[in-house]
Scaffold this active site. Sequence first.
Site, PDB file in Angstrom:
ATOM      1  N   SER A 149       6.423  -0.076  46.287  1.00  0.00           N
ATOM      2  CA  SER A 149       6.962   0.242  47.610  1.00  0.00           C
ATOM      3  C   SER A 149       6.208  -0.512  48.692  1.00  0.00           C
ATOM      4  O   SER A 149       5.093  -1.009  48.451  1.00  0.00           O
ATOM      5  CB  SER A 149       6.796   1.753  47.847  1.00  0.00           C
ATOM      6  OG  SER A 149       6.902   2.077  49.220  1.00  0.00           O
ATOM      7  N   TYR A 162       3.214  10.079  49.094  1.00  0.00           N
ATOM      8  CA  TYR A 162       4.011   8.974  48.535  1.00  0.00           C
ATOM      9  C   TYR A 162       3.211   7.673  48.576  1.00  0.00           C
ATOM     10  O   TYR A 162       3.160   6.932  47.591  1.00  0.00           O
ATOM     11  CB  TYR A 162       5.284   8.857  49.350  1.00  0.00           C
ATOM     12  CG  TYR A 162       6.283   7.820  48.915  1.00  0.00           C
ATOM     13  CD1 TYR A 162       6.340   6.586  49.550  1.00  0.00           C
ATOM     14  CD2 TYR A 162       7.185   8.086  47.898  1.00  0.00           C
ATOM     15  CE1 TYR A 162       7.273   5.631  49.178  1.00  0.00           C
ATOM     16  CE2 TYR A 162       8.133   7.137  47.525  1.00  0.00           C
ATOM     17  CZ  TYR A 162       8.176   5.922  48.166  1.00  0.00           C
ATOM     18  OH  TYR A 162       9.107   4.972  47.790  1.00  0.00           O
TER      19      TYR A 162
HETATM   20  P1  NAP Z   1      16.684   8.074  44.807  1.00  0.00           P
HETATM   21  O1  NAP Z   1      18.003   7.667  45.343  1.00  0.00           O
HETATM   22  O2  NAP Z   1      16.019   9.300  45.357  1.00  0.00           O
HETATM   23  O3  NAP Z   1      16.753   8.188  43.185  1.00  0.00           O
HETATM   24  C1  NAP Z   1      15.608   8.580  42.508  1.00  0.00           C
HETATM   25  C2  NAP Z   1      16.011   8.872  41.077  1.00  0.00           C
HETATM   26  O4  NAP Z   1      14.870   9.366  40.357  1.00  0.00           O
HETATM   27  C3  NAP Z   1      17.088   9.953  40.976  1.00  0.00           C
HETATM   28  O5  NAP Z   1      18.014   9.618  39.961  1.00  0.00           O
HETATM   29  C4  NAP Z   1      16.286  11.183  40.575  1.00  0.00           C
HETATM   30  O6  NAP Z   1      17.017  12.137  39.855  1.00  0.00           O
HETATM   31  C5  NAP Z   1      15.248  10.553  39.660  1.00  0.00           C
HETATM   32  N1  NAP Z   1      14.097  11.427  39.433  1.00  0.00           N
HETATM   33  C6  NAP Z   1      13.311  12.014  40.365  1.00  0.00           C
HETATM   34  N2  NAP Z   1      12.353  12.737  39.765  1.00  0.00           N
HETATM   35  C7  NAP Z   1      12.546  12.621  38.409  1.00  0.00           C
HETATM   36  C8  NAP Z   1      11.879  13.139  37.256  1.00  0.00           C
HETATM   37  N3  NAP Z   1      10.822  13.945  37.361  1.00  0.00           N
HETATM   38  N4  NAP Z   1      12.351  12.800  36.036  1.00  0.00           N
HETATM   39  C9  NAP Z   1      13.448  12.018  35.919  1.00  0.00           C
HETATM   40  N5  NAP Z   1      14.127  11.478  36.963  1.00  0.00           N
HETATM   41  C10 NAP Z   1      13.663  11.788  38.201  1.00  0.00           C
HETATM   42  O7  NAP Z   1      15.652   6.900  45.035  1.00  0.00           O
HETATM   43  P2  NAP Z   1      15.889   5.323  45.233  1.00  0.00           P
HETATM   44  O8  NAP Z   1      15.954   5.021  46.689  1.00  0.00           O
HETATM   45  O9  NAP Z   1      16.960   4.833  44.311  1.00  0.00           O
HETATM   46  O10 NAP Z   1      14.465   4.817  44.720  1.00  0.00           O
HETATM   47  C11 NAP Z   1      14.221   4.605  43.346  1.00  0.00           C
HETATM   48  C12 NAP Z   1      12.772   4.197  43.235  1.00  0.00           C
HETATM   49  O11 NAP Z   1      12.504   3.145  44.172  1.00  0.00           O
HETATM   50  C13 NAP Z   1      11.805   5.327  43.605  1.00  0.00           C
HETATM   51  O12 NAP Z   1      10.652   5.211  42.794  1.00  0.00           O
HETATM   52  C14 NAP Z   1      11.445   5.025  45.056  1.00  0.00           C
HETATM   53  O13 NAP Z   1      10.173   5.543  45.398  1.00  0.00           O
HETATM   54  C15 NAP Z   1      11.430   3.537  45.036  1.00  0.00           C
HETATM   55  N6  NAP Z   1      11.624   2.856  46.316  1.00  0.00           N
HETATM   56  C16 NAP Z   1      12.717   3.144  47.089  1.00  0.00           C
HETATM   57  C17 NAP Z   1      12.894   2.411  48.285  1.00  0.00           C
HETATM   58  C18 NAP Z   1      14.059   2.639  49.205  1.00  0.00           C
HETATM   59  O14 NAP Z   1      13.999   2.145  50.348  1.00  0.00           O
HETATM   60  N7  NAP Z   1      15.101   3.328  48.783  1.00  0.00           N
HETATM   61  C19 NAP Z   1      11.994   1.432  48.643  1.00  0.00           C
HETATM   62  C20 NAP Z   1      10.871   1.218  47.831  1.00  0.00           C
HETATM   63  C21 NAP Z   1      10.725   1.930  46.666  1.00  0.00           C
HETATM   64  P3  NAP Z   1      17.733  13.343  40.660  1.00  0.00           P
HETATM   65  O15 NAP Z   1      18.925  12.735  41.310  1.00  0.00           O
HETATM   66  O16 NAP Z   1      18.073  14.339  39.592  1.00  0.00           O
HETATM   67  O17 NAP Z   1      16.725  13.866  41.655  1.00  0.00           O
HETATM   68  C1  GCO Z   2       9.865   6.050  54.161  1.00  0.00           C
HETATM   69  C2  GCO Z   2      10.788   5.360  53.190  1.00  0.00           C
HETATM   70  C3  GCO Z   2      10.014   4.315  52.408  1.00  0.00           C
HETATM   71  C4  GCO Z   2      10.884   3.734  51.340  1.00  0.00           C
HETATM   72  C5  GCO Z   2      10.159   2.682  50.572  1.00  0.00           C
HETATM   73  C6  GCO Z   2       9.712   1.541  51.413  1.00  0.00           C
HETATM   74  O1  GCO Z   2      10.065   7.241  54.407  1.00  0.00           O
HETATM   75  O2  GCO Z   2       8.970   5.357  54.662  1.00  0.00           O
HETATM   76  O3  GCO Z   2      11.384   6.295  52.321  1.00  0.00           O
HETATM   77  O4  GCO Z   2       8.867   4.890  51.855  1.00  0.00           O
HETATM   78  O5  GCO Z   2      11.274   4.699  50.431  1.00  0.00           O
HETATM   79  O6  GCO Z   2       9.119   3.211  49.816  1.00  0.00           O
HETATM   80  O7  GCO Z   2       9.263   0.523  50.539  1.00  0.00           O
END
Ligand code: NAP
Ligand code: GCO
Length: 263
Positions: A149, A162
């Site tokens: 992230s 986080y």
């Molecule tokens: P999301 O939409 O919240 O999806 C997260 C997924 O993880 C969901 O399918 C959730 O299942 C599953 N999950 C959560 N806890 C779990 C557990 N204990 N066991 C199994 N599955 C679990 O998140 P996203 O935005 O796609 O992000 C995916 C990854 O990228 C995360 O690690 C997040 O921190 C990272 N990330 C996101 C962003 C962003 O801007 N979106 C940026 C950087 C990094 P449920 O639906 O059942 O809760």
């Molecule tokens: C926040 C956002 C970010 C993104 C991502 C950025 O609240 O700042 O959720 O943390 O999820 O991790 O890279």
Amino acid sequence: MTKFSMDSFRLDGKVALVTGGIYGIGFGIATALAEAGAKIVYNSLTQEAVDEAKADYEKLGIDAKGYVFDITDEAAVAAAVKQIEEEVGVIDVLVNNAGIIKRIPMLEMTAEDFRQVVDIDLTGQFIMAKAVLPGMIEKGHGKIINICSMMSELGRETVSAYAAAKGGLKMLTKNICSEFGEHNIQCNGIGPGYIATPQTAPLREDGHPFNDFIIAKTPAARWGTVEDLQGAAVFLSSEASDFVNGHVLYVDGGILAYIGKQP
Ligand code: NAP
Ligand code: GCO
């Protein structure tokens, strides 16, 4: 010197497990790995979620196989990996995608809140990697991609747990590289910028100040999409990256390089 082939980016014959690959970034990455030839395996917390996602994969012509387990449950993970190895095959690629976020001012965040985020976003990734590494060692190759992230590098208000977890995940990535590189196992991270998924939906609501803030902080002047992450995921899953190890590839539209547009 052998002639370069684009086949080095192919994943034919590989089994790729994408945790939480039912929507958002995980689903986006899984569909790209499938396009590159991988057999997709994914998990979620409920059979209902697994079944719904299977239909979504099928709409794209992908025969993905879903399993129900919580990545923080070490016994359930071990049992699931054993079942996957029996039913699908040894896991060649693990994408540690599953994760949560809690946006709570630190003084209002309970230790239980903090522990839950770290348990899923860091310890769960350790548990998953520990479960798949023996099979990778036996096969003589493997790829682990940890979804890090911006918060692996930066802090911001309300995301102390986080950021601590994602910073730790960057270092876990380097440690897995260090401990298993000699087995031809590469562990790298992808550091998405701000991506339009359910996780960030609250930050993108109409008129939310954070929306304009991110646009001003991003040289690309837009939120990222899951499609923006697909090429990096295929590269780090393929033989094309066999000498890339312990690296976090930031796919962030330039945020980390930029002081931000003058108001
Ligand atoms: P999301 O939409 O919240 O999806 C997260 C997924 O993880 C969901 O399918 C959730 O299942 C599953 N999950 C959560 N806890 C779990 C557990 N204990 N066991 C199994 N599955 C679990 O998140 P996203 O935005 O796609 O992000 C995916 C990854 O990228 C995360 O690690 C997040 O921190 C990272 N990330 C996101 C962003 C962003 O801007 N979106 C940026 C950087 C990094 P449920 O639906 O059942 O809760
Ligand atoms: C926040 C956002 C970010 C993104 C991502 C950025 O609240 O700042 O959720 O943390 O999820 O991790 O890279």
